[in-house]
Design an enzyme around this catalytic site. Structure first.
Site, PDB file in Angstrom:
ATOM      1  N   CYS A   1       0.888  -1.342   0.038  1.00 20.49           N
ATOM      2  CA  CYS A   1       0.106  -0.080   0.000  1.00 20.49           C
ATOM      3  C   CYS A   1       0.959   1.339  -0.056  1.00 20.49           C
ATOM      4  CB  CYS A   1      -1.055   0.035   1.308  1.00 20.49           C
ATOM      5  SG  CYS A   1      -0.296  -0.345   2.826  1.00 20.49           S
TER       6      CYS A   1
ATOM      7  N   HIS B   1      -2.503   6.714   4.451  1.00 20.35           N
ATOM      8  CA  HIS B   1      -1.042   7.064   4.619  1.00 20.35           C
ATOM      9  C   HIS B   1      -0.501   7.983   4.109  1.00 20.35           C
ATOM     10  CE1 HIS B   1      -1.236   2.802   5.768  1.00 20.35           C
ATOM     11  NE2 HIS B   1      -0.622   2.281   4.449  1.00 20.35           N
TER      12      HIS B   1
HETATM   13  N1  LIG Z   1      -4.707  -3.587   5.211  1.00 26.87           N
HETATM   14  C1  LIG Z   1      -4.088  -2.860   4.385  1.00 26.87           C
HETATM   15  O1  LIG Z   1      -4.331  -1.431   4.232  1.00 26.87           O
HETATM   16  C2  LIG Z   1      -3.390  -3.691   3.216  1.00 26.87           C
HETATM   17  C3  LIG Z   1      -3.026  -2.812   2.134  1.00 26.87           C
HETATM   18  C4  LIG Z   1      -2.092  -3.566   1.112  1.00 26.87           C
HETATM   19  C5  LIG Z   1      -2.056  -4.877   0.966  1.00 26.87           C
HETATM   20  N2  LIG Z   1      -2.557  -5.510   2.298  1.00 26.87           N
HETATM   21  C6  LIG Z   1      -2.329  -7.030   2.351  1.00 26.87           C
HETATM   22  O2  LIG Z   1      -3.286  -7.672   2.112  1.00 26.87           O
HETATM   23  C7  LIG Z   1      -3.457  -8.860   2.867  1.00 26.87           C
HETATM   24  C8  LIG Z   1      -4.730  -8.736   3.782  1.00 26.87           C
HETATM   25  O3  LIG Z   1      -4.422  -7.854   4.942  1.00 26.87           O
HETATM   26  P1  LIG Z   1      -5.715  -7.359   5.710  1.00 26.87           P
HETATM   27  O4  LIG Z   1      -5.241  -6.083   6.239  1.00 26.87           O
HETATM   28  O5  LIG Z   1      -7.136  -7.588   5.132  1.00 26.87           O
HETATM   29  O6  LIG Z   1      -5.404  -8.575   6.796  1.00 26.87           O
HETATM   30  P2  LIG Z   1      -6.656  -9.136   7.901  1.00 26.87           P
HETATM   31  O7  LIG Z   1      -7.590  -8.210   8.312  1.00 26.87           O
HETATM   32  O8  LIG Z   1      -5.722  -9.680   9.046  1.00 26.87           O
HETATM   33  O9  LIG Z   1      -7.352 -10.333   7.185  1.00 26.87           O
HETATM   34  C9  LIG Z   1      -6.898 -11.522   7.025  1.00 26.87           C
HETATM   35  C10 LIG Z   1      -7.807 -12.304   6.151  1.00 26.87           C
HETATM   36  O10 LIG Z   1      -7.283 -13.549   5.872  1.00 26.87           O
HETATM   37  C11 LIG Z   1      -7.870 -14.758   6.557  1.00 26.87           C
HETATM   38  N3  LIG Z   1      -6.958 -15.741   7.025  1.00 26.87           N
HETATM   39  C12 LIG Z   1      -6.187 -15.521   8.213  1.00 26.87           C
HETATM   40  N4  LIG Z   1      -5.710 -16.756   8.379  1.00 26.87           N
HETATM   41  C13 LIG Z   1      -5.871 -17.692   7.414  1.00 26.87           C
HETATM   42  C14 LIG Z   1      -5.597 -18.826   7.255  1.00 26.87           C
HETATM   43  N5  LIG Z   1      -4.885 -19.881   7.887  1.00 26.87           N
HETATM   44  N6  LIG Z   1      -6.188 -19.665   6.128  1.00 26.87           N
HETATM   45  C15 LIG Z   1      -6.908 -19.134   5.105  1.00 26.87           C
HETATM   46  N7  LIG Z   1      -7.431 -17.469   5.460  1.00 26.87           N
HETATM   47  C16 LIG Z   1      -6.783 -17.032   6.589  1.00 26.87           C
HETATM   48  C17 LIG Z   1      -8.650 -14.011   7.475  1.00 26.87           C
HETATM   49  O11 LIG Z   1      -9.725 -14.808   7.698  1.00 26.87           O
HETATM   50  P3  LIG Z   1     -10.468 -15.176   9.024  1.00 26.87           P
HETATM   51  O12 LIG Z   1     -11.392 -13.901   9.346  1.00 26.87           O
HETATM   52  O13 LIG Z   1     -11.339 -16.503   8.996  1.00 26.87           O
HETATM   53  O14 LIG Z   1      -9.548 -15.173  10.335  1.00 26.87           O
HETATM   54  C18 LIG Z   1      -8.932 -12.708   6.941  1.00 26.87           C
HETATM   55  O15 LIG Z   1     -10.138 -12.940   5.968  1.00 26.87           O
HETATM   56  C19 LIG Z   1      -2.169  -9.058   3.343  1.00 26.87           C
HETATM   57  O16 LIG Z   1      -1.376  -9.990   2.830  1.00 26.87           O
HETATM   58  C20 LIG Z   1      -1.673  -7.685   3.517  1.00 26.87           C
HETATM   59  O17 LIG Z   1      -0.083  -7.477   3.668  1.00 26.87           O
HETATM   60  C21 LIG Z   1      -3.110  -5.130   3.420  1.00 26.87           C
END
Ligand SMILES: NC(=O)c1ccc[n+]([C@@H]2O[C@H](COP(=O)([O-])OP(=O)(O)OC[C@H]3O[C@@H](n4cnc5c(N)ncnc54)[C@H](OP(=O)(O)O)[C@@H]3O)[C@@H](O)[C@H]2O)c1
Length: 350
Positions: free
Chosen positions: A151, A243
């Site tokens: 991001c 950000h």
């Molecule tokens: N947040 C941002 O601004 C942002 C920006 C750019 C990129 N990203 C990237 O995007 C990705 C997601 O980020 P996020 O912020 O959305 O994270 P998050 O809120 O922690 O969500 C994680 C997701 O992955 C699932 N998950 C966790 N453990 C798992 C497992 N063992 N098997 C299958 N699914 C699983 C979770 O499901 P449950 O609810 O069932 O646990 C949830 O749907 C990451 O790689 C992050 O680095 C994030």
């Protein structure tokens, strides 16, 4: 033709944004939602801790969440493409399993630096999509993986692209990154209230390496990284979304401040030319007020898809300095993934 979409990591911070932004989308329809085994088997409304201001779409709440494996997703409904918002540590093999059959557009870090995977920002390096053909031949996949950058990298790279015409040499960037960037529940409240945390794991390396790949030249077989030097310092601040980055650049030429602002303002890319549904009219908005951009007031510019630049001024140490703001879960995450998919549809890749 409407394309049917599966979202991996659908219950998370980025997954929720995908659902919000795809609601009513003219080209894409969400059919399958997948997350961890903690969520699988539950209705989305019961599995998901919905954290967005708009209501969860009624029919999405009724979808039963499935596991993030190909067999479970295939059994759950028709799919034409997959958005992956999985944790970076898990995404690698799961995305490969799906790419054997489907186009996968990933927000996770696992494949970003693979030699045959595009690290795409539609306005900046649409020609890198030609890597997909090489990837398919090399890996024998029917589908493919295309990655979106980190991001904080997306907004930095968009701001640097128009500066390439002045001969970009060195970049020093200090980030002030929002809490939603850490996912949910993210940073503990007692760690961040009344505080700034001067460390985000692996973030500085991502900014330094990914930016060079994005701004690099694709020679028909691989990307030659842009010959620039980048130095990043990343901080977590007590802001919900958006950000903010303080950027200092050294340029070969010596443009005046007004020329630099003009280069930012007139910057347009393939999404604007193709009039893609999620393309902001102005990828970069330049503000003249001395105290903008600010996350609270500027993160939703262009429906969260524009980046906002302000305080463009001479830098006594390098050449030019400015502040740059982007919505991390829209332009930095789900909105970026959707714009990438729209570009691929327009180019006949999906
Ligand atoms: N947040 C941002 O601004 C942002 C920006 C750019 C990129 N990203 C990237 O995007 C990705 C997601 O980020 P996020 O912020 O959305 O994270 P998050 O809120 O922690 O969500 C994680 C997701 O992955 C699932 N998950 C966790 N453990 C798992 C497992 N063992 N098997 C299958 N699914 C699983 C979770 O499901 P449950 O609810 O069932 O646990 C949830 O749907 C990451 O790689 C992050 O680095 C994030």
């Amino acid at each position: 033709m409407t394309r049917k979409v599966a979202i991996l990591g659908a219950t998370g911070t980025v997954g929720q944004r995908f659902i919000q932004l795809l609601n009513g989308h003219p080209w894409f329809e969400v059919t399958v939602l997948a997350a961890s085994e903690r969520s699988a088997g539950k209705k989305y409304r019961d599995a998901c801790n919905w954290r967005l201001e708009s209501e969860m779409p009624e029919e999405i709440g009724e979808i039963t969440v499935v596991n993030t494996d190909l067999k479970s997703v295939d059994a759950a409904g028709d799919v034409d493409l997959v958005f992956s918002a999985l944790p970076g540590s898990l995404a690698g093999p799961i995305e490969e399993e799906f790419a054997a059959k489907y186009p996968v557009i990933s927000k996770a870090s696992a494949h970003r630096l693979d030699e045959d995977v595009p690290l795409l920002i539609p306005e900046v390096n649409p020609e890198h999509l030609d890597m997909i053909q090489i990837q398919r031949e090399r890996r024998g996949w029917e589908g493919f993986i295309s990655n979106d950058p980190n991001c904080s990298t997306i907004q930095l790279a968009i701001s640097l692209k128009p500066l390439m015409e002045f001969g970009l040499r060195r970049v020093i960037v200090t980030t002030m990154q929002a809490l939603s960037g850490a996912g949910y529940p993210g940073v503990a409240s007692l760690d961040i209230i009344d505080n700034v945390i001067p460390y985000i794991s692996k973030e500085e390396e991502k900014l330094e390496v990914e930016t060079k790949k994005i701004l690099g030249t694709f020679d028909g077989s691989k990307v030659k990284p842009a010959p620039i030097v980048l130095s990043a310092s990343c901080n977590r601040v007590n802001v919900k979304d958006g950000h903010l980055e303080a950027v200092h650049v050294e340029l070969e030429e010596n443009p005046d401040v007004e020329e630099v602002k003009e280069a930012f303002r007139k910057f347009r890319g393939a999404p604007q030319k193709l009039k893609l549904p999620s393309a902001p009219e102005e990828p970069i908005i330049v503000r003249e007020e001395v105290d903008r951009p600010q996350p609270r007031y500027d993160r939703d510019a262009g429906n969260g898809m524009s980046i906002v630049i302000g305080r463009v001024r001479r830098d006594p140490a390098l050449t030019i300095k400015y502040l740059c703001l982007g919505h991390n879960t829209i332009r930095g995450a789900a909105g970026a993934g959707i714009l990438s998919a729209e570009l691929m549809v327009a180019k006949g890749i999906i």
